[in-house]
Design a protein around this motif. Sequence first.
Motif, PDB file in Angstrom:
ATOM      1  N   ARG A   1      -8.632  -5.933  17.443  1.00  0.00           N
ATOM      2  CA  ARG A   1      -7.258  -6.396  17.655  1.00  0.00           C
ATOM      3  C   ARG A   1      -6.313  -5.827  16.603  1.00  0.00           C
ATOM      4  O   ARG A   1      -5.164  -5.498  16.899  1.00  0.00           O
ATOM      5  CB  ARG A   1      -7.219  -7.928  17.639  1.00  0.00           C
ATOM      6  N   LEU A   2      -6.780  -5.681  15.370  1.00  0.00           N
ATOM      7  CA  LEU A   2      -5.970  -5.045  14.330  1.00  0.00           C
ATOM      8  C   LEU A   2      -5.634  -3.616  14.739  1.00  0.00           C
ATOM      9  O   LEU A   2      -4.493  -3.159  14.579  1.00  0.00           O
ATOM     10  CB  LEU A   2      -6.706  -5.056  12.993  1.00  0.00           C
TER      11      LEU A   2
ATOM     12  N   LEU B   1       0.825  -1.208   0.000  1.00  0.00           N
ATOM     13  CA  LEU B   1       0.000   0.000   0.000  1.00  0.00           C
ATOM     14  C   LEU B   1       0.860   1.258   0.000  1.00  0.00           C
ATOM     15  O   LEU B   1       0.439   2.308  -0.497  1.00  0.00           O
ATOM     16  CB  LEU B   1      -0.933   0.003   1.208  1.00  0.00           C
ATOM     17  N   ALA B   2       2.057   1.168   0.552  1.00  0.00           N
ATOM     18  CA  ALA B   2       2.970   2.314   0.554  1.00  0.00           C
ATOM     19  C   ALA B   2       3.713   2.462  -0.768  1.00  0.00           C
ATOM     20  O   ALA B   2       4.159   3.569  -1.105  1.00  0.00           O
ATOM     21  CB  ALA B   2       3.973   2.176   1.698  1.00  0.00           C
ATOM     22  N   GLU B   3       3.835   1.366  -1.520  1.00  0.00           N
ATOM     23  CA  GLU B   3       4.633   1.373  -2.748  1.00  0.00           C
ATOM     24  C   GLU B   3       3.815   1.576  -4.009  1.00  0.00           C
ATOM     25  O   GLU B   3       4.337   2.078  -5.018  1.00  0.00           O
ATOM     26  CB  GLU B   3       5.391   0.049  -2.883  1.00  0.00           C
ATOM     27  N   ARG B   4       2.542   1.183  -3.996  1.00  0.00           N
ATOM     28  CA  ARG B   4       1.766   1.110  -5.235  1.00  0.00           C
ATOM     29  C   ARG B   4       0.535   2.012  -5.192  1.00  0.00           C
ATOM     30  O   ARG B   4       0.021   2.315  -4.116  1.00  0.00           O
ATOM     31  CB  ARG B   4       1.329  -0.331  -5.496  1.00  0.00           C
ATOM     32  N   ASP B   5       0.061   2.368  -6.384  1.00  0.00           N
ATOM     33  CA  ASP B   5      -1.175   3.137  -6.497  1.00  0.00           C
ATOM     34  C   ASP B   5      -2.405   2.225  -6.474  1.00  0.00           C
ATOM     35  O   ASP B   5      -3.513   2.683  -6.181  1.00  0.00           O
ATOM     36  CB  ASP B   5      -1.181   3.951  -7.797  1.00  0.00           C
ATOM     37  N   GLU B   6      -2.202   0.964  -6.834  1.00  0.00           N
ATOM     38  CA  GLU B   6      -3.306   0.007  -6.867  1.00  0.00           C
ATOM     39  C   GLU B   6      -2.800  -1.350  -6.382  1.00  0.00           C
ATOM     40  O   GLU B   6      -1.683  -1.751  -6.707  1.00  0.00           O
ATOM     41  CB  GLU B   6      -3.851  -0.124  -8.286  1.00  0.00           C
TER      42      GLU B   6
ATOM     43  N   ALA C   1      -5.078   4.078  -1.657  1.00  0.00           N
ATOM     44  CA  ALA C   1      -6.218   4.255  -0.764  1.00  0.00           C
ATOM     45  C   ALA C   1      -7.053   2.987  -0.728  1.00  0.00           C
ATOM     46  O   ALA C   1      -6.973   2.129  -1.625  1.00  0.00           O
ATOM     47  CB  ALA C   1      -7.071   5.430  -1.229  1.00  0.00           C
ATOM     48  N   ALA C   2      -7.899   2.869   0.282  1.00  0.00           N
ATOM     49  CA  ALA C   2      -8.739   1.681   0.416  1.00  0.00           C
ATOM     50  C   ALA C   2      -9.591   1.453  -0.823  1.00  0.00           C
ATOM     51  O   ALA C   2      -9.800   0.317  -1.255  1.00  0.00           O
ATOM     52  CB  ALA C   2      -9.616   1.815   1.665  1.00  0.00           C
ATOM     53  N   ARG C   3     -10.081   2.528  -1.430  1.00  0.00           N
ATOM     54  CA  ARG C   3     -10.954   2.397  -2.599  1.00  0.00           C
ATOM     55  C   ARG C   3     -10.215   1.874  -3.833  1.00  0.00           C
ATOM     56  O   ARG C   3     -10.841   1.424  -4.799  1.00  0.00           O
ATOM     57  CB  ARG C   3     -11.606   3.731  -2.923  1.00  0.00           C
TER      58      ARG C   3
ATOM     59  N   GLU D   1      -9.591  -2.979   5.320  1.00  0.00           N
ATOM     60  CA  GLU D   1      -9.588  -2.543   6.717  1.00  0.00           C
ATOM     61  C   GLU D   1      -8.192  -2.100   7.155  1.00  0.00           C
ATOM     62  O   GLU D   1      -8.052  -1.127   7.907  1.00  0.00           O
ATOM     63  CB  GLU D   1     -10.096  -3.659   7.621  1.00  0.00           C
ATOM     64  N   ILE D   2      -7.163  -2.793   6.678  1.00  0.00           N
ATOM     65  CA  ILE D   2      -5.789  -2.365   6.974  1.00  0.00           C
ATOM     66  C   ILE D   2      -5.557  -0.956   6.436  1.00  0.00           C
ATOM     67  O   ILE D   2      -5.026  -0.083   7.135  1.00  0.00           O
ATOM     68  CB  ILE D   2      -4.774  -3.357   6.362  1.00  0.00           C
ATOM     69  N   ALA D   3      -5.957  -0.728   5.178  1.00  0.00           N
ATOM     70  CA  ALA D   3      -5.762   0.589   4.572  1.00  0.00           C
ATOM     71  C   ALA D   3      -6.541   1.661   5.323  1.00  0.00           C
ATOM     72  O   ALA D   3      -6.032   2.756   5.581  1.00  0.00           O
ATOM     73  CB  ALA D   3      -6.189   0.557   3.115  1.00  0.00           C
ATOM     74  N   ARG D   4      -7.766   1.344   5.702  1.00  0.00           N
ATOM     75  CA  ARG D   4      -8.600   2.319   6.403  1.00  0.00           C
ATOM     76  C   ARG D   4      -7.986   2.692   7.755  1.00  0.00           C
ATOM     77  O   ARG D   4      -7.857   3.873   8.089  1.00  0.00           O
ATOM     78  CB  ARG D   4     -10.004   1.748   6.600  1.00  0.00           C
ATOM     79  N   GLN D   5      -7.605   1.672   8.531  1.00  0.00           N
ATOM     80  CA  GLN D   5      -7.056   1.945   9.859  1.00  0.00           C
ATOM     81  C   GLN D   5      -5.663   2.578   9.785  1.00  0.00           C
ATOM     82  O   GLN D   5      -5.326   3.442  10.598  1.00  0.00           O
ATOM     83  CB  GLN D   5      -7.017   0.655  10.684  1.00  0.00           C
TER      84      GLN D   5
END
Length: 296
Positions: free
Chosen positions: A283-284, A166-171, A240-242, A225-229
Amino acid sequence: MKVLLTGGSGQLGRALRPALAGLGEVIAPPRAGFDLGQPAALAARLDALRPELVVNAAAYTAVDAAEDDRDTAFAVNADAVDALARWAARHGVPLVHFSTDYVFDGALGRPCRESDAPRPLNVYGASKLAGERAALASGARALVLRVGWLYGPNPGNFLATMLRLLAERDEVRVVADQFGTPTDTGFVAAAAVAALRDCLVRDAGWGLYHLAASGATSWHGYAVEIARQATARGLPLRCAARAIVPLASADWPTRARRPADTRLDTSLFTRTFGVAPPNWRRRLAAVLDSWSPFPT
């Protein structure tokens, strides 16, 4: 107690070491000194160490590689467990062993119970099933805990991989038709030790249990959920989560077949030990609250 912990440097082992410390001296030998890939040599090593409790958190977990390395997978996940359990039975030593949700084929359409017939789809699942059966048939006081979708504050799990991608890619593309329950190693370690203490005090309750957080999701839902949190906590993400794209398993072929639904019914564990599983999202959040980047 003198506690032997195998796999102490692994994902679950790292969480178990401090949790077991309250029971006594924890000995966690490196793989070179206690190689589960050499089951015939384990009895002599156990005779030398003379543990009063054996906790087996080591496993061959390379699911795809196991398809082409069946002998090693069964040596570590089955034959070594048999050797540990037989030694424990002979010496009256309790054994804690961790198995997997991959002993099921994922076709039930509901959370899997301990009484459901296992039908593994891959070599990894078959080897883990053989190991848990060996532990339960050995005559040892054995606590066998099936877990799945484990993650923790360390590399080499879905959470760490997703944060990196998620930190490296746009999708990012993630499978959306396989379901389970993300479960953190900190909860598993604490719950396992609580159950073990209860078994030791009562000398009862030994057997097979499912241990997981509550709730369920798909790998895609987990990633979202990982992206959102992570975004809410200010972690640096490009995707982004979307922008996390759902995939069908058929569009993400792997060497080993994966079960479609391995949610675990944990009601037997809760009834027996009084430990109510926390929701996986909560817990996440707790794990991400203390997240720190890994060294590169």
